[in-house]
Each structure stands twice: as C-alpha cells, then as structure tokens.
Write an enzyme that holds these catalytic residues in place. Structure first.
Site, PDB file in Angstrom:
ATOM      1  N   ASP A  79       1.281  -1.755  -0.126  1.00 32.95           N
ATOM      2  CA  ASP A  79      -0.131  -0.227  -0.435  1.00 32.95           C
ATOM      3  C   ASP A  79       1.051   0.895   0.342  1.00 32.95           C
ATOM      4  O   ASP A  79       1.356   1.372   0.833  1.00 32.95           O
ATOM      5  CB  ASP A  79      -0.976  -0.074   1.141  1.00 32.95           C
ATOM      6  CG  ASP A  79      -1.774   1.037   1.371  1.00 32.95           C
ATOM      7  OD1 ASP A  79      -2.310   2.031   0.614  1.00 32.95           O
ATOM      8  OD2 ASP A  79      -2.932   1.411   2.340  1.00 32.95           O
ATOM      9  N   LYS A 116       1.661   8.130   0.668  1.00 31.39           N
ATOM     10  CA  LYS A 116       2.158   8.382   1.609  1.00 31.39           C
ATOM     11  C   LYS A 116       3.413   8.886   1.888  1.00 31.39           C
ATOM     12  O   LYS A 116       4.464   8.681   0.939  1.00 31.39           O
ATOM     13  CB  LYS A 116       2.264   6.492   2.133  1.00 31.39           C
ATOM     14  CG  LYS A 116       0.702   5.921   2.842  1.00 31.39           C
ATOM     15  CD  LYS A 116       0.953   4.572   3.143  1.00 31.39           C
ATOM     16  CE  LYS A 116       0.173   3.798   3.469  1.00 31.39           C
ATOM     17  NZ  LYS A 116      -0.908   4.491   3.877  1.00 31.39           N
ATOM     18  N   ASP A 121       0.056  -5.223   4.181  1.00 28.11           N
ATOM     19  CA  ASP A 121      -1.248  -4.500   4.493  1.00 28.11           C
ATOM     20  C   ASP A 121      -1.671  -5.674   3.936  1.00 28.11           C
ATOM     21  O   ASP A 121      -3.445  -5.340   3.469  1.00 28.11           O
ATOM     22  CB  ASP A 121      -1.113  -3.601   4.132  1.00 28.11           C
ATOM     23  CG  ASP A 121      -2.852  -2.166   3.962  1.00 28.11           C
ATOM     24  OD1 ASP A 121      -2.724  -2.652   4.908  1.00 28.11           O
ATOM     25  OD2 ASP A 121      -2.813  -1.559   2.992  1.00 28.11           O
ATOM     26  N   ASP A 131      -5.653   6.247  -0.538  1.00 32.73           N
ATOM     27  CA  ASP A 131      -4.893   5.649   0.093  1.00 32.73           C
ATOM     28  C   ASP A 131      -5.928   5.010   1.777  1.00 32.73           C
ATOM     29  O   ASP A 131      -5.816   4.158   2.014  1.00 32.73           O
ATOM     30  CB  ASP A 131      -4.198   6.095   1.362  1.00 32.73           C
ATOM     31  CG  ASP A 131      -2.868   6.468   2.275  1.00 32.73           C
ATOM     32  OD1 ASP A 131      -2.565   4.854   1.654  1.00 32.73           O
ATOM     33  OD2 ASP A 131      -2.596   6.857   2.928  1.00 32.73           O
ATOM     34  N   GLU A 191      -8.014   2.377   1.574  1.00 32.47           N
ATOM     35  CA  GLU A 191      -8.130   1.630  -0.317  1.00 32.47           C
ATOM     36  C   GLU A 191      -8.715   0.027  -0.132  1.00 32.47           C
ATOM     37  O   GLU A 191      -8.950  -0.871  -0.659  1.00 32.47           O
ATOM     38  CB  GLU A 191      -6.845   1.255  -0.892  1.00 32.47           C
ATOM     39  CG  GLU A 191      -5.402   0.457  -0.346  1.00 32.47           C
ATOM     40  CD  GLU A 191      -5.562   0.507   0.848  1.00 32.47           C
ATOM     41  OE1 GLU A 191      -5.761   2.066   0.917  1.00 32.47           O
ATOM     42  OE2 GLU A 191      -5.115   0.066   1.532  1.00 32.47           O
ATOM     43  N   ARG A 224     -10.990  -0.085   2.486  1.00 34.67           N
ATOM     44  CA  ARG A 224     -12.375  -0.565   1.980  1.00 34.67           C
ATOM     45  C   ARG A 224     -12.998  -0.981   0.800  1.00 34.67           C
ATOM     46  O   ARG A 224     -14.153  -1.257   1.114  1.00 34.67           O
ATOM     47  CB  ARG A 224     -13.306   0.835   3.366  1.00 34.67           C
ATOM     48  CG  ARG A 224     -12.586   2.175   2.404  1.00 34.67           C
ATOM     49  CD  ARG A 224     -13.037   3.008   3.254  1.00 34.67           C
ATOM     50  NE  ARG A 224     -11.515   3.246   4.422  1.00 34.67           N
ATOM     51  CZ  ARG A 224     -11.492   3.794   4.842  1.00 34.67           C
ATOM     52  NH1 ARG A 224     -12.425   4.978   4.879  1.00 34.67           N
ATOM     53  NH2 ARG A 224     -10.158   4.529   5.159  1.00 34.67           N
TER      54      ARG A 224
HETATM   55  N1  BES Z   1      -2.995   0.272   5.048  1.00 36.44           N
HETATM   56  C1  BES Z   1      -3.458   0.851   5.267  1.00 36.44           C
HETATM   57  C2  BES Z   1      -3.564   1.371   7.624  1.00 36.44           C
HETATM   58  C3  BES Z   1      -2.713   1.052   7.870  1.00 36.44           C
HETATM   59  C4  BES Z   1      -1.913   2.529   9.334  1.00 36.44           C
HETATM   60  C5  BES Z   1      -2.609   0.316   8.540  1.00 36.44           C
HETATM   61  C6  BES Z   1      -0.682   2.234   9.603  1.00 36.44           C
HETATM   62  C7  BES Z   1      -0.583  -0.720   9.417  1.00 36.44           C
HETATM   63  C8  BES Z   1      -0.482   1.197   9.978  1.00 36.44           C
HETATM   64  C9  BES Z   1      -4.815   2.293   5.480  1.00 36.44           C
HETATM   65  O1  BES Z   1      -5.275   1.579   3.738  1.00 36.44           O
HETATM   66  C10 BES Z   1      -4.378   3.550   5.480  1.00 36.44           C
HETATM   67  O2  BES Z   1      -4.269   3.694   4.631  1.00 36.44           O
HETATM   68  N2  BES Z   1      -5.353   4.098   5.936  1.00 36.44           N
HETATM   69  C11 BES Z   1      -5.717   5.599   5.997  1.00 36.44           C
HETATM   70  C12 BES Z   1      -7.070   6.477   5.948  1.00 36.44           C
HETATM   71  C13 BES Z   1      -7.506   7.894   5.378  1.00 36.44           C
HETATM   72  C14 BES Z   1      -6.456   8.124   4.038  1.00 36.44           C
HETATM   73  C15 BES Z   1      -8.575   7.368   5.604  1.00 36.44           C
HETATM   74  C16 BES Z   1      -5.182   5.958   7.088  1.00 36.44           C
HETATM   75  O3  BES Z   1      -5.332   5.329   8.304  1.00 36.44           O
HETATM   76  O4  BES Z   1      -4.761   7.166   7.462  1.00 36.44           O
HETATM   77 ZN    ZN Z   2      -4.307  -0.216   3.358  1.00 35.07          ZN
HETATM   78 MN    MN Z   3      -4.340   2.670   2.511  1.00 34.97          MN
END
Ligand code: BES
Ligand code: ZN
Ligand code: MN
Length: 497
Positions: A268, A275, A286, A345, A347, A349
């Site tokens: 991811d 990111k 991920d 990001d 993604e 869901r």
């Molecule tokens: N895979 C990430 C969440 C994540 C963060 C998993 C840290 C493990 C460690 C997910 O896809 C993500 O990027 N979520 C974002 C959502 C936001 C853009 C609404 C997040 O949590 O920042």
């Molecule tokens: Zn993710």
């Molecule tokens: Mn993500």
C-alpha cells in the site's frame, strides 16, 4: 538462520541437555521435578535466595553447571499460583521456556506444575507456545552474524510428561494451528516484490493438498462480476489483482458455511494520495488480514475441522501510476452502490466492499468475519494490544470477545451507528471513501457495513496487532500471525459439528 525445531514426547527422566522445570510460588515443585532439585541439596535454596527467586509468574532462575546434576544448565520458570492456569497461560509458559533454551541444541522441559503432571492438551499448549516462540523469518539472510556462528541448525525439544503418546496425539492436532500461524507470519513478512497478488494466489493454491478447494479469479472474471471498487484500487499496479476463494467442507454437504474475508493489499503506497516515505516499508504487511484467513483455513483443514468454512481474500497492489485511480473518481461496486474516491489511500474498504458483497451473495454464510489492516485511526484508539471489533450482532461479538480473552488475541468492541453515516455522504455518489479524521476507524467500518446486508458480521481492524506489535513471549517476529488462534478457537468452541 532459523533452526529446525523438533519436538519429542517422552516420560519423566532427566537427560543430559538443558533442563527446564516449572515451579509455583514458594518454590513448590511437582513430584518429578522435586526428585531432580532434591539432588541440589541446599544449592537450590541458596541460588533462589541470591536471585530473589520465589516462583512468581514469568520469573526464572538460571543455574549453570549445577553441582549434583548432569545437566549443563538448569532453568526454573516460575508459574505463580498454578491452580488456575489457562491454556493461554500454558502457551505463554511454553514460549518462555523456548526463550530460555538460548543457543542449546537440545533441551528437556518437564511438563508438570507444582500441582502435578500436565494433561495431554496442556502439554500441547506448552508445545504451541514453544513453536511460536521458535519462529523466525530469516530466509533472506545469507550471512550468519558472529554471535550466531555457534548456533545449532537443529534444535530438539523434549517434553517429559506422564502420558507421552496422548501428548503427542494432542500436539498433532495443535500443530495444525501452529502451522497456520506460521504460514500467516511468513506471508506477512514476505516483501512486496516477492509476494504480489499472483504469487500470493499461487501460494494459497498449495492448500489443495489439504483438501481445500481453491479458486482464483483474475481481473477479467472480476470485471464480469462488476467489482469496480476492488479493480479501481489495483489498476495502477504492474501486478494484476486476484480474488482467491478457499473452501473447506468438513461438515455436512450443503450446511451453510461460515465465512472469513481478508484485506490483501500486497503493498500500500497510498496510490496517488501517496504516503510519506517514513515507515512506508511496513505497508508490505497490508495483507495481514488475508494472511490470517489463509492461515486459519490451513489450520482448520489440517486438523479436519467439522465445519464448512469459506475464506475469501481480495489481493491488490495500491500504486501511483498513469493508470492509477484518481481522487474524484467514482467507482461502481458489485452491489450496485457507487463510491466517490476522496483519498486513494483509503483503499482497503474498497477492496472489502466487493469481496464482502460477493461472499454474502454467493455463499449465504451463517456469519462473515473480515480482517483488515484498515486504519491508522484504530492504532490511535487502541494501541497495539487489542484489535478493533465492529459487529452488527451481539452474540457474535460476545463469542469473539471470549475467544480473544482465551487466546490472548483480544478484541475491543467499537461502535457502529447511523449517526456516523453522514460523515461519508458524497456530493456526487452514494458515498465517499473517507470521512475525515474524526472517528476514522468507525467511518471505515460504517462503509463496510453497507455491503453485508443483514448477515451477522464482524469487522476486525488489525492495523495495530497484525504487524509491528510489541514482541512478547510467543512472538519475536515483525509479523504476528494475529487472528489465527482467535478464530480457530471461535470455530472450535461454537461452530463445529
Ligand atoms: N493500510 C492503511 C492503514 C494502516 C496504517 C495499516 C498503519 C497499518 C499501519 C490504510 O490503507 C490507510 O492508508 N488508511 C488511511 C485512511 C485515511 C486515508 C482515511 C489511514 O489510516 O491513514
Ligand atoms: Zn491499506
Ligand atoms: Mn491505504
């Protein structure tokens, strides 16, 4: 390099390798252990006093070349009060014992407490802990460090017990679970250049040796099904997406299955909403939700669980590219509902929306449980000790909580509610894929709920527990394999027959 671990079960007899005994508070030993330590004469009392060791839970006393015994080392591990030790405690003790073996090539654990010999299932719990503690992922290390030069390539761990044959039998069953956890850890630890969707699907296909039916859907098949949300996430990657369905039928044919769904984002990057570089390497993990589902199905099949279970994992890579999906894009899910992409990001869901709907429609499961490293927000809320649990069914939630306490893979229930829905209202589509900072883990769950209808369902947000969680007595690896033991326990306690 990881040593090959071999477990042997035999009766109580001291051997000339590292000897590990348990004792309860106030230096209370079981009968076989007492016979050993009595040969130390006053030495035990003096050593214990010198180290202020009294048998408190988790403490230990280490005697090198003890006078009066043939063992090169005697390790005594405290159990605290040993009248109420659960299988979770025994697994932890097995992990502690394994950790005390250090660089020895062989060791013997006396499987008894102050109150007497352990039962076969309890010996298997100890062995499980030792196996999990012994895990390491070093297949990409081509050189041994200086201090590893002397480390053995093979380690033999003997369990001295009152009924070796039944302990061995109990372990064979528990070994299926251990193998499932190890498989999940291996998958999560693998780097993204090795474990992309196609390769992940190939590895899952190996489960057919255990009698698991494995189906792999490619991009064309998913396009036919209308999985626009999952495919939108994967479209910026050089590696095509896959949907893998595993079926284990251990119960009556036609009995409604239970279903487990996993987020399998093999890497991811965030996509165009890229990111920051800091810790981005962690995003190879991920796919921990998908890995857990694979490990669980492995565990159930390997011990021929009397249950019909479906596992489904959505495998994609989220990358920025000329073909990648844009913020502002609107995708149509298989369910017909549309989603506006605000942040590429968010993604996971999107992947799960299509897989949940597909599984629900095709298999009409008794319940669905999905696992996903879904949000950073759940780490803010719960840290790395509990996974977040979102559930539309109180009975299922209760069972998950109990299984969590019993295994140590604990879940904390989080709220769902229509009040949160307005946070994901979209100007242009049925919903948008992010709801802002407030309640970030909840709005993600709220979106998933729109794809499960009335089916009992739980979403476990394992962003904090699936990887990078603190090391403990039964795990030293970055990947924890979190959820395999939890869900196996849930199935065993409530759904087999
Ligand atoms: N895979 C990430 C969440 C994540 C963060 C998993 C840290 C493990 C460690 C997910 O896809 C993500 O990027 N979520 C974002 C959502 C936001 C853009 C609404 C997040 O949590 O920042
Ligand atoms: Zn993710
Ligand atoms: Mn993500």
């Amino acid at each position: 390099m990881a040593a090959v671990l071999q477990f042997v079960f035999n009766s109580f007899a001291p051997r000339n390798d590292v000897l590990i005994l348990f004792c309860a508070e106030n230096l209370k030993f079981g009968p076989a252990s007492r016979r050993i330590v009595s040969r130390l004469g006053d030495g035990l009392r003096r050593a214990a006093a010198a180290d202020r060791f009294s048998g408190k839970s988790g403490s230990s006393l280490d005697l090198i070349a003890p006078v009066g015994l043939d063992t090169p080392r005697l390790v005594i591990i405290g159990t605290g009060k040993d009248s109420s030790l659960t299988s979770r405690d025994l697994t932890r003790l097995g992990g502690i014992a394994m950790g005390k073996l250090a660089k020895a090539a062989a060791g013997t654990i006396f499987a008894e407490l102050g109150s007497g010999a352990l039962k076969a299932d309890q010996v298997a719990d100890l062995t499980l802990g030792a196996r999990l503690r012994g895990y390491s992922f070093d297949r990409y290390k081509t050189k041994r460090k200086d201090d590893e030069e002397q480390a053995p390539k093979k380690v033999e761990l003997n369990f001295a017990c009152s009924n070796p044959a039944s302990a061995e039998k109990a372990w064979r069953r528990r070994a299926a679970l251990a193998d499932g956890v190890v498989l999940a850890r291996d998958l999560v630890n693998e780097p993204g250049n090795v474990l992309y969707p196609g390769e992940f699907a190939r590895r899952v296909s190996a489960l057919n040796k255990l009698g698991v039916g494995v189906e792999v859907l490619d991009v064309a098949a998913m396009r036919k099904l209308g999985m626009g949300a999952l495919l939108g996430v994967g479209q910026g990657s050089a590696h095509d997406a896959r949907l893998v369905i595993m079926r284990w039928n251990g119960a009556k044919r036609g009995a409604d299955p239970i279903a487990f769904i996993g987020k399998g984002v093999c890497f991811d990057s965030g996509g165009l909403s890229i990111k920051p570089a800091q810790n981005m390497e962690d995003m190879k993990g991920d796919m921990a939700g998908a890995a857990c589902v694979v490990g669980l199905i492995h565990a159930l099949a390997a011990r021929k669980a009397k249950v019909n279970a479906v596992g489904a994992i959505g495998l994609v890579e989220n990358m920025p590219d000329g073909k990648a999906q844009r913020p502002g894009d609107i995708v149509k899910t298989m369910s017909g509902q549309t989603i506006e992409i605000i942040n590429t990001d968010a993604e996971g869901r999107l992947v799960l929306a299509d897989v949940l709907h597909y599984v629900n429609k095709r298999f009409k499961p008794k319940f669905m449980i999905n696992l996903a490293t879904l949000t950073g927000a759940i780490i803010v809320a719960l840290g790395q000790e509990y996974a977040g649990m979102f559930c539309n069914d109180d009975k299922l939630a209760e069972r998950l909580s109990k299984a969590g306490e019993a295994t140590g893979e604990r879940v904390w229930r989080m709220p769902l509610g229509p009040e949160y829905d307005k946070l994901i209202d979209s100007k242009f589509a049925d919903m948008k894929n992010t709801g802002g900072r407030a309640g970030g883990a909840i709005t993600a769950a709220q979106l998933l709920q729109r794809f499960v209808d009335k089916t009992p369902w739980a979403h476990l947000d394992i962003a904090g527990t699936g990887m990078g969680s603190p090391q403990n007595d039964i795990n030293r690896s970055w990947a924890s394999g979190w959820g395999v033991r939890l869900l196996e326990r849930l199935v065993e306690d409530h759904y087999e027959r």
